[in-house]
Design a protein around this motif. Structure first.
Motif, PDB file in Angstrom:
ATOM      1  N   LYS A 114     -13.158   6.558 -33.544  1.00 23.96           N
ATOM      2  CA  LYS A 114     -14.588   6.285 -33.628  1.00 23.96           C
ATOM      3  C   LYS A 114     -14.759   4.827 -33.978  1.00 23.96           C
ATOM      4  CE  LYS A 114     -18.129   9.037 -33.409  1.00 23.96           C
ATOM      5  NZ  LYS A 114     -18.653   9.353 -34.716  1.00 23.96           N
ATOM      6  N   PHE A 116     -16.673   0.832 -32.267  1.00 19.70           N
ATOM      7  CA  PHE A 116     -17.637   0.241 -31.351  1.00 19.70           C
ATOM      8  C   PHE A 116     -16.857  -0.563 -30.319  1.00 19.70           C
ATOM      9  CE2 PHE A 116     -19.680   1.537 -35.101  1.00 19.70           C
ATOM     10  CZ  PHE A 116     -20.950   1.951 -34.713  1.00 19.70           C
ATOM     11  N   ILE A 134     -20.053   4.105 -26.330  1.00 19.85           N
ATOM     12  CA  ILE A 134     -21.477   4.332 -26.561  1.00 19.85           C
ATOM     13  C   ILE A 134     -22.259   3.726 -25.390  1.00 19.85           C
ATOM     14  CG2 ILE A 134     -23.400   3.967 -28.157  1.00 19.85           C
ATOM     15  CD1 ILE A 134     -21.311   3.716 -30.421  1.00 19.85           C
ATOM     16  N   GLU A 158     -20.926   8.652 -25.403  1.00 21.69           N
ATOM     17  CA  GLU A 158     -22.075   9.029 -26.236  1.00 21.69           C
ATOM     18  C   GLU A 158     -23.389   8.638 -25.583  1.00 21.69           C
ATOM     19  OE1 GLU A 158     -21.875   8.465 -30.548  1.00 21.69           O
ATOM     20  OE2 GLU A 158     -23.698   7.262 -30.379  1.00 21.69           O
ATOM     21  N   VAL A 231     -18.822  16.527 -36.853  1.00 22.62           N
ATOM     22  CA  VAL A 231     -19.444  16.551 -38.182  1.00 22.62           C
ATOM     23  C   VAL A 231     -18.699  15.630 -39.145  1.00 22.62           C
ATOM     24  CG1 VAL A 231     -20.186  17.989 -40.112  1.00 22.62           C
ATOM     25  CG2 VAL A 231     -20.040  18.985 -37.810  1.00 22.62           C
TER      26      VAL A 231
END
Ligand SMILES: O=P(O)(O)OC[C@@H](O)[C@@H](O)c1c[nH]c2ccccc12
Length: 263
Positions: A114, A116, A134, A158, A231
């Motif tokens: 996870k 950028f 993303i 995403e 989550v």
């Protein structure tokens, strides 16, 4: 990419930091563990497929956890997590690529990076089974999806609305996450997933991201079509310090079992 001015200040500063970080040396070559297989295995075992996230802190968290990331990941797997997500962003989430490498060595489920990632160089930082792209932040999504697959990664793309979903599908994405948190105000609304999910073709692996905090939220996202849930906060429980990560995970992976408390 859309203009940065519509983004929350924290997100703008995350992107600035991401643009300044350098990529890796050489091109990564990964032998990835299959996410769809791991989700199916959880399902066959009667567990809700949950991707549990090791997130030491975040711009929206009310504290930080200093625990060993490997212990956290192992506790999540013990609670039934089908896969692990690891924040590697260093400046705002307390993550690191090294923590991901250690976690991937310690567990046998797929591990999602996870971060950028904005360009190809950003992919070559660390081996992972999946990494996040993303839609809103990248210029040529299709080229990055292709570059990711060439390296052996499974890209998780995403989106936040139907227009971005269209972009993701045109780019050939087959694992799509709908982020319930908007990047403008950082507010969470589970209706985001509910409004995008009906437009997603059946052969796409569909993940509901962010804001899932209770078994009732799990059931709500599953009813709307989520193949899996991503989550972080509800499992990390940042404010509580030593809260039991295994128990927090188990509560969600068992949300569809009859004996669960139904709250
Ligand atoms: O902590 P939450 O609300 O359970 O959310 C987890 C995950 O969806 C969130 O961390 C996330 C979704 N997309 C991101 C992009 C970058 C950083 C973080 C994220």
């Amino acid at each position: 990419m859309n203009s940065d001015t519509e983004l929350a200040p924290a997100v703008r500063s995350i992107l600035e930091a991401a643009r300044e970080r350098s990529g890796g040396e050489g091109v990564v070559d990964v032998d990835a563990r299959s996410l769809p297989d791991a989700l199916a295995a959880a399902e066959a075992d009667g567990r809700v497929p949950v991707i549990a996230e090791v997130k030491p802190t975040s711009p929206t968290a009310d504290g930080a956890r200093e625990d060993d990331p490997v212990e956290l990941a192992e506790a999540m797997v013990a609670g039934g997590a089908a896969a692990i997500s690891v924040l590697t962003e260093p400046t705002h989430f307390g993550g690191s690529p090294e923590a991901l490498t250690r976690i991937r060595e310690a567990v046998d489920v797929p591990v999602l990076r996870k971060d950028f990632v904005l360009d190809e160089a950003g992919m070559d930082v660390v081996e992972a089974d999946l990494f996040l792209l993303i839609t809103r932040f990248v210029d040529d999504l299709e080229a990055l999806v292709t570059a990711a697959r060439e390296r052996g990664f499974q890209p998780l793309v995403e989106v936040h609305d139907r227009v971005e979903l269209e972009t993701a599908l045109e780019a050939g994405a087959d694992i799509i996450g709908v982020n319930n948190r908007d990047l403008g105000r950082l507010e969470v609304d589970l209706e985001t997933f509910e409004s995008v999910a009906p437009e997603v073709p059946d052969d796409v692996t569909l993940i509901a991201e962010s804001g899932v905090s209770s078994p009732a939220d799990v059931r709500r996202m599953r009813a709307a079509g989520a193949d899996a849930l991503l989550v972080g906060s509800a499992i990390m429980d940042h404010g509580a310090g030593d809260s039991d990560v295994t128990e927090n995970t188990r509560r969600l992976t068992r949300a569809e079992s009859a004996e669960t408390d139904q709250t």
